[in-house]
Write a protein that holds these residues in place. Structure first.
Motif, PDB file in Angstrom:
ATOM      1  N   ALA A 190     -37.702   9.919 -18.260  1.00 18.72           N
ATOM      2  CA  ALA A 190     -36.463   9.533 -17.589  1.00 18.72           C
ATOM      3  C   ALA A 190     -36.624   9.610 -16.073  1.00 18.72           C
ATOM      4  CB  ALA A 190     -35.317  10.428 -18.046  1.00 18.72           C
ATOM      5  N   SER A 191     -37.322  10.638 -15.604  1.00 17.63           N
ATOM      6  CA  SER A 191     -37.548  10.792 -14.158  1.00 17.63           C
ATOM      7  C   SER A 191     -38.371   9.636 -13.612  1.00 17.63           C
ATOM      8  CB  SER A 191     -38.248  12.122 -13.873  1.00 17.63           C
ATOM      9  OG  SER A 191     -37.447  13.206 -14.287  1.00 17.63           O
ATOM     10  N   ILE A 192     -39.378   9.217 -14.382  1.00 14.32           N
ATOM     11  CA  ILE A 192     -40.219   8.093 -13.950  1.00 14.32           C
ATOM     12  C   ILE A 192     -39.398   6.812 -13.883  1.00 14.32           C
ATOM     13  CG2 ILE A 192     -42.158   6.629 -14.609  1.00 14.32           C
ATOM     14  CD1 ILE A 192     -43.468   9.124 -15.829  1.00 14.32           C
ATOM     15  N   ILE A 193     -38.589   6.577 -14.921  1.00 11.11           N
ATOM     16  CA  ILE A 193     -37.733   5.380 -14.930  1.00 11.11           C
ATOM     17  C   ILE A 193     -36.775   5.393 -13.747  1.00 11.11           C
ATOM     18  CG2 ILE A 193     -35.919   4.153 -16.195  1.00 11.11           C
ATOM     19  CD1 ILE A 193     -37.214   5.116 -18.793  1.00 11.11           C
ATOM     20  N   PHE A 194     -36.158   6.549 -13.510  1.00  6.45           N
ATOM     21  CA  PHE A 194     -35.222   6.673 -12.390  1.00  6.45           C
ATOM     22  C   PHE A 194     -35.933   6.378 -11.073  1.00  6.45           C
ATOM     23  CE2 PHE A 194     -32.816   8.823  -9.111  1.00  6.45           C
ATOM     24  CZ  PHE A 194     -31.493   8.612  -9.475  1.00  6.45           C
ATOM     25  N   GLY A 195     -37.137   6.915 -10.908  1.00  7.13           N
ATOM     26  CA  GLY A 195     -37.888   6.697  -9.666  1.00  7.13           C
ATOM     27  C   GLY A 195     -38.263   5.241  -9.472  1.00  7.13           C
ATOM     28  N   VAL A 196     -38.714   4.600 -10.552  1.00 11.96           N
ATOM     29  CA  VAL A 196     -39.090   3.190 -10.465  1.00 11.96           C
ATOM     30  C   VAL A 196     -37.882   2.331 -10.108  1.00 11.96           C
ATOM     31  CG1 VAL A 196     -39.895   1.199 -11.788  1.00 11.96           C
ATOM     32  CG2 VAL A 196     -41.049   3.403 -12.029  1.00 11.96           C
ATOM     33  N   VAL A 197     -36.748   2.591 -10.774  1.00 13.24           N
ATOM     34  CA  VAL A 197     -35.525   1.838 -10.479  1.00 13.24           C
ATOM     35  C   VAL A 197     -35.098   2.048  -9.027  1.00 13.24           C
ATOM     36  CG1 VAL A 197     -33.062   1.601 -11.018  1.00 13.24           C
ATOM     37  CG2 VAL A 197     -34.719   1.858 -12.866  1.00 13.24           C
ATOM     38  N   ALA A 198     -35.214   3.283  -8.550  1.00 10.88           N
ATOM     39  CA  ALA A 198     -34.828   3.590  -7.173  1.00 10.88           C
ATOM     40  C   ALA A 198     -35.698   2.836  -6.172  1.00 10.88           C
ATOM     41  CB  ALA A 198     -34.907   5.086  -6.926  1.00 10.88           C
ATOM     42  N   VAL A 199     -37.017   2.834  -6.405  1.00 12.46           N
ATOM     43  CA  VAL A 199     -37.938   2.158  -5.483  1.00 12.46           C
ATOM     44  C   VAL A 199     -37.717   0.650  -5.506  1.00 12.46           C
ATOM     45  CG1 VAL A 199     -40.363   1.619  -5.033  1.00 12.46           C
ATOM     46  CG2 VAL A 199     -39.691   3.961  -5.595  1.00 12.46           C
ATOM     47  N   VAL A 200     -37.622   0.088  -6.718  1.00 10.12           N
ATOM     48  CA  VAL A 200     -37.386  -1.358  -6.837  1.00 10.12           C
ATOM     49  C   VAL A 200     -36.036  -1.730  -6.227  1.00 10.12           C
ATOM     50  CG1 VAL A 200     -37.027  -3.253  -8.452  1.00 10.12           C
ATOM     51  CG2 VAL A 200     -38.848  -1.594  -8.864  1.00 10.12           C
ATOM     52  N   GLY A 201     -35.023  -0.909  -6.485  1.00 12.87           N
ATOM     53  CA  GLY A 201     -33.698  -1.179  -5.936  1.00 12.87           C
ATOM     54  C   GLY A 201     -33.678  -1.126  -4.424  1.00 12.87           C
ATOM     55  N   LEU A 202     -34.361  -0.138  -3.853  1.00 14.32           N
ATOM     56  CA  LEU A 202     -34.428  -0.030  -2.391  1.00 14.32           C
ATOM     57  C   LEU A 202     -35.138  -1.236  -1.799  1.00 14.32           C
ATOM     58  CD1 LEU A 202     -33.970   1.565   0.209  1.00 14.32           C
ATOM     59  CD2 LEU A 202     -36.131   2.766  -0.241  1.00 14.32           C
ATOM     60  N   GLY A 203     -36.247  -1.651  -2.440  1.00 17.37           N
ATOM     61  CA  GLY A 203     -36.963  -2.822  -1.951  1.00 17.37           C
ATOM     62  C   GLY A 203     -36.121  -4.083  -2.015  1.00 17.37           C
ATOM     63  N   ALA A 204     -35.419  -4.266  -3.136  1.00 17.68           N
ATOM     64  CA  ALA A 204     -34.568  -5.457  -3.292  1.00 17.68           C
ATOM     65  C   ALA A 204     -33.423  -5.445  -2.280  1.00 17.68           C
ATOM     66  CB  ALA A 204     -34.021  -5.519  -4.714  1.00 17.68           C
ATOM     67  N   THR A 205     -32.867  -4.258  -2.045  1.00 20.42           N
ATOM     68  CA  THR A 205     -31.759  -4.145  -1.092  1.00 20.42           C
ATOM     69  C   THR A 205     -32.212  -4.458   0.323  1.00 20.42           C
ATOM     70  OG1 THR A 205     -30.685  -2.462  -2.470  1.00 20.42           O
ATOM     71  CG2 THR A 205     -29.986  -2.610  -0.184  1.00 20.42           C
ATOM     72  N   LEU A 206     -33.372  -3.913   0.706  1.00 21.58           N
ATOM     73  CA  LEU A 206     -33.890  -4.185   2.057  1.00 21.58           C
ATOM     74  C   LEU A 206     -34.242  -5.656   2.218  1.00 21.58           C
ATOM     75  CD1 LEU A 206     -36.158  -1.052   2.659  1.00 21.58           C
ATOM     76  CD2 LEU A 206     -33.908  -1.541   3.636  1.00 21.58           C
ATOM     77  N   LEU A 207     -34.785  -6.262   1.164  1.00 22.44           N
ATOM     78  CA  LEU A 207     -35.110  -7.689   1.226  1.00 22.44           C
ATOM     79  C   LEU A 207     -33.847  -8.515   1.392  1.00 22.44           C
ATOM     80  CD1 LEU A 207     -37.188  -9.962   1.003  1.00 22.44           C
ATOM     81  CD2 LEU A 207     -36.879  -9.896  -1.491  1.00 22.44           C
ATOM     82  N   ALA A 208     -32.812  -8.173   0.612  1.00 20.85           N
ATOM     83  CA  ALA A 208     -31.542  -8.893   0.726  1.00 20.85           C
ATOM     84  C   ALA A 208     -30.911  -8.671   2.100  1.00 20.85           C
ATOM     85  CB  ALA A 208     -30.590  -8.437  -0.371  1.00 20.85           C
ATOM     86  N   GLY A 209     -30.958  -7.415   2.575  1.00 21.74           N
ATOM     87  CA  GLY A 209     -30.373  -7.109   3.873  1.00 21.74           C
ATOM     88  C   GLY A 209     -31.083  -7.784   5.026  1.00 21.74           C
ATOM     89  N   SER A 210     -32.370  -8.067   4.847  1.00 17.58           N
ATOM     90  CA  SER A 210     -33.144  -8.682   5.931  1.00 17.58           C
ATOM     91  C   SER A 210     -32.787 -10.136   6.169  1.00 17.58           C
ATOM     92  CB  SER A 210     -34.643  -8.566   5.637  1.00 17.58           C
ATOM     93  OG  SER A 210     -34.994  -9.359   4.503  1.00 17.58           O
ATOM     94  N   VAL A 211     -32.217 -10.785   5.152  1.00 18.96           N
ATOM     95  CA  VAL A 211     -31.896 -12.209   5.297  1.00 18.96           C
ATOM     96  C   VAL A 211     -30.405 -12.451   5.479  1.00 18.96           C
ATOM     97  CG1 VAL A 211     -33.904 -12.931   3.970  1.00 18.96           C
ATOM     98  CG2 VAL A 211     -31.745 -12.495   2.784  1.00 18.96           C
ATOM     99  N   VAL A 212     -29.617 -11.386   5.495  1.00 16.79           N
ATOM    100  CA  VAL A 212     -28.183 -11.548   5.739  1.00 16.79           C
ATOM    101  C   VAL A 212     -27.969 -11.932   7.191  1.00 16.79           C
ATOM    102  CG1 VAL A 212     -25.943 -10.386   5.815  1.00 16.79           C
ATOM    103  CG2 VAL A 212     -27.525  -9.920   3.951  1.00 16.79           C
ATOM    104  N   GLU A 213     -27.155 -12.928   7.416  1.00 12.47           N
ATOM    105  CA  GLU A 213     -26.856 -13.370   8.783  1.00 12.47           C
ATOM    106  C   GLU A 213     -25.770 -12.483   9.365  1.00 12.47           C
ATOM    107  OE1 GLU A 213     -25.321 -17.352  11.194  1.00 12.47           O
ATOM    108  OE2 GLU A 213     -25.908 -17.473   9.077  1.00 12.47           O
ATOM    109  N   ALA A 214     -26.160 -11.685  10.350  1.00 11.02           N
ATOM    110  CA  ALA A 214     -25.201 -10.768  10.965  1.00 11.02           C
ATOM    111  C   ALA A 214     -24.130 -11.547  11.712  1.00 11.02           C
ATOM    112  CB  ALA A 214     -25.914  -9.816  11.920  1.00 11.02           C
ATOM    113  N   LYS A 215     -22.918 -11.043  11.653  1.00 13.51           N
ATOM    114  CA  LYS A 215     -21.801 -11.693  12.336  1.00 13.51           C
ATOM    115  C   LYS A 215     -21.947 -11.540  13.839  1.00 13.51           C
ATOM    116  CE  LYS A 215     -17.778 -13.765  12.516  1.00 13.51           C
ATOM    117  NZ  LYS A 215     -17.586 -15.139  12.043  1.00 13.51           N
ATOM    118  N   GLU A 216     -21.907 -12.650  14.531  1.00 14.00           N
ATOM    119  CA  GLU A 216     -22.024 -12.658  15.986  1.00 14.00           C
ATOM    120  C   GLU A 216     -20.673 -12.975  16.611  1.00 14.00           C
ATOM    121  OE1 GLU A 216     -24.638 -11.957  17.791  1.00 14.00           O
ATOM    122  OE2 GLU A 216     -26.116 -11.753  16.176  1.00 14.00           O
TER     123      GLU A 216
END
Length: 500
Positions: free
Chosen positions: A345-371
């Motif tokens: 369970a700890s391994i699954i949680f860690g993998v989900v956390a790492v993948v989720g963080l990567g996906a979130t940062l990738l999504a956040g990098s392409v968001v057009e900030a409001k100017e």
């Protein structure tokens, strides 16, 4: 043949299911009571009564639907008040009705809520076999139906846009520059109002303070698993803090971006409500503690991704439904002896956390900030201004030597009715404007009447009428360009009368 069996978590508690549901209902009603206080004080008794009306409609539909189901599925042709009472008391349909009502805005029509309640009870719960057998959270299904089908079904009880709607539509869930941050937070009313819940939104989702207090009590009473809201809210905070650090979100009132930005995500929308009252549903979430932790983490990741990438006003609802679908898979992965599976369970949680963080940062990098919007000015020399008709209807000299001009000028309303004018009082002294005051605005309510704002009218003060006069359209009167031109046309008519 191998049979897999997972004991309900309720069986390991001293409390009965009915006792748990009773305490949960009391907690929900505490949240509802706060909403009644808010709407009564901020908007008036009619709004509070609208909330009561919606609650009654949802409860009645839920009870009628379940009563009809009990009648048509009765065993041994036995159906009486005792049978009905026993059935309803073990089905807990009113819990679904209360949660669904609290998830809806106060301007939804009773009809729309009633239909959504029926779908939530009948299709999301009863067809699956009733309480304890449903795959999806029934209230979440009902709210999804409201989103998909009844977004236009509103009453004449109208409130302003909710914070999540405003942040998504006007600020793309990401602001970086200090001036935009300040503008957004001023529109939201600051963190104090967001935390207390003193703003319009879903009936029961606004007050993070009340919901969290109720959540603490429910966790102490073992009604909910404290791990679920802790991991869900904590993960949203960490993920959005990472976005703030990556994108360089500026500070607000001394708080760095990696603090105030994740707080904004946590305190707006249905995140706190969902964490306490929906993700903790023992029926549609995993039975093991490890499984519930993975469940909460996955919901947090999906919530953030939907908000920043899909740019929807609310990601919590859909994250719950999506994780409901994944619950059987989580259960399957964690079958067996729980002590042996802790490492897995700890391994699954860690993998989900790492993948989720990567996906979130990738999504956040392409968001057009409001100017900040580029500055747009309207000038007395603009050709468009000359298209508006204007007339000085009265002028007189004041005791201080200034002259008052009363002017009428066409505006947005003139497109449909050419004889309808906006009216202004312009005071002039030494060929400079002392003040400009709109005395009658016939343009669109909540848009055209923005020219009444002091921040707009003060732009005319001390303007030299021997020269071109121009004012900014942005910020105060965004969307009210016609009305702005109407005011400028009135000024130009004064210039014409003065011979300038």
């Amino acid at each position: 043949m191998k049979f897999n069996f997972n004991a309900s978590p309720n069986l390991r508690q001293a409390q009965s299911t009915k006792r748990i549901m009773l305490e949960l209902m009391i907690g929900l009603l505490v949240v509802f009571a706060f909403s009644l206080v808010y709407y009564n004080n901020a908007w008036g008794m009619d709004y509070a009564m609208q909330a009561v009306k919606l609650m009654v409609v949802s409860l009645v539909v839920a009870l009628v639907t379940e009563s009809a189901w009990a009648f048509f599925t009765k065993k041994e042709n036995k159906f009486d008040l005792t049978y009905l009472k026993n059935y309803l008391s073990g089905s807990f349909g009113w819990i679904t009705a209360i949660i669904l009502t609290l998830m809806c805005k106060i301007d939804i029509t009773p009809y729309a809520l009633g239909v959504s309640t029926f779908f939530a009870i009948f299709f999301a719960k009863l067809l699956f076999g009733g309480f304890g057998n449903n795959i999806f959270n029934p209230a979440a299904v009902g709210r999804a139906i409201v989103f998909a089908t009844f977004m236009g079904a509103t009453t004449d009880v109208v409130t302003s846009a909710t914070p999540t709607t405003m942040i998504a539509s006007e600020f793309n869930w990401l602001v970086i520059k200090p001036e935009m941050i300040t503008e957004m937070m001023e529109k939201l009313g600051g963190f104090k109002d967001l935390f207390i819940g003193w703003y319009p939104g879903a009936i029961g989702e606004t007050s993070a303070l009340i919901i969290l207090l109720v959540g603490v009590v429910l966790a102490i009473r073992k009604v909910i698993d404290w791990r679920v809201p802790t991991i869900y809210l904590g993960s949203i905070f960490v993920l959005t803090a990472a976005i703030a650090l990556m994108r360089g979100v500026g500070s607000y009132n001394g708080l760095p971006g990696f603090i105030w930005y994740p707080l904004l995500h946590v305190l707006t929308g249905g995140v706190v409500f969902g964490a306490i009252f929906m993700l903790t549903d023992p029926v549609t979430s995993p039975t093991s503690a490890q499984g519930r932790c993975i469940f909460a983490l996955g919901a947090a990741i999906i919530t953030v991704l939907i908000r920043v990438k899909a740019n929807l006003p609310e990601g919590c609802l859909y994250s719950i439904l999506m994780m409901n679908m994944l619950t059987p898979m989580i259960e399957k992965a964690l079958e067996g002896k729980q002590l042996v599976l802790r490492k897995k369970a700890s391994i699954i949680f860690g993998v989900v956390a790492v993948v989720g963080l990567g996906a979130t940062l990738l999504a956040g990098s392409v968001v057009e900030a409001k100017e900040p919007a580029p500055q747009v000015f309207v000038s007395t020399k603009d050709a468009d201004v000359d298209k508006f008709k204007a007339e000085v209807t009265e002028q007189f000299v004041n005791s201080d030597g200034s002259t008052t001009y009363r002017v009428k000028a066409q505006g947005y309303a003139s497109i449909q009715k050419p004889d309808v004018y906006n009216e202004f009082e312009i005071i002039v002294k030494d060929k400079k404007i002392v003040s400009l005051t709109p005395t009658k605005v016939n343009d669109t309510e909540y848009v055209g009447d923005r020219i009444l704002a002091e921040d707009f009218t003060k732009q005319f003060k001390d303007a030299d009428l021997t020269k071109d006069v121009q004012v900014e359209v942005n910020d105060v009167v965004t969307g009210a360009t016609f009305s702005t031109k109407s005011a400028v046309r009135a000024v130009k008519e004064v210039q014409n009368v003065m011979g300038n």
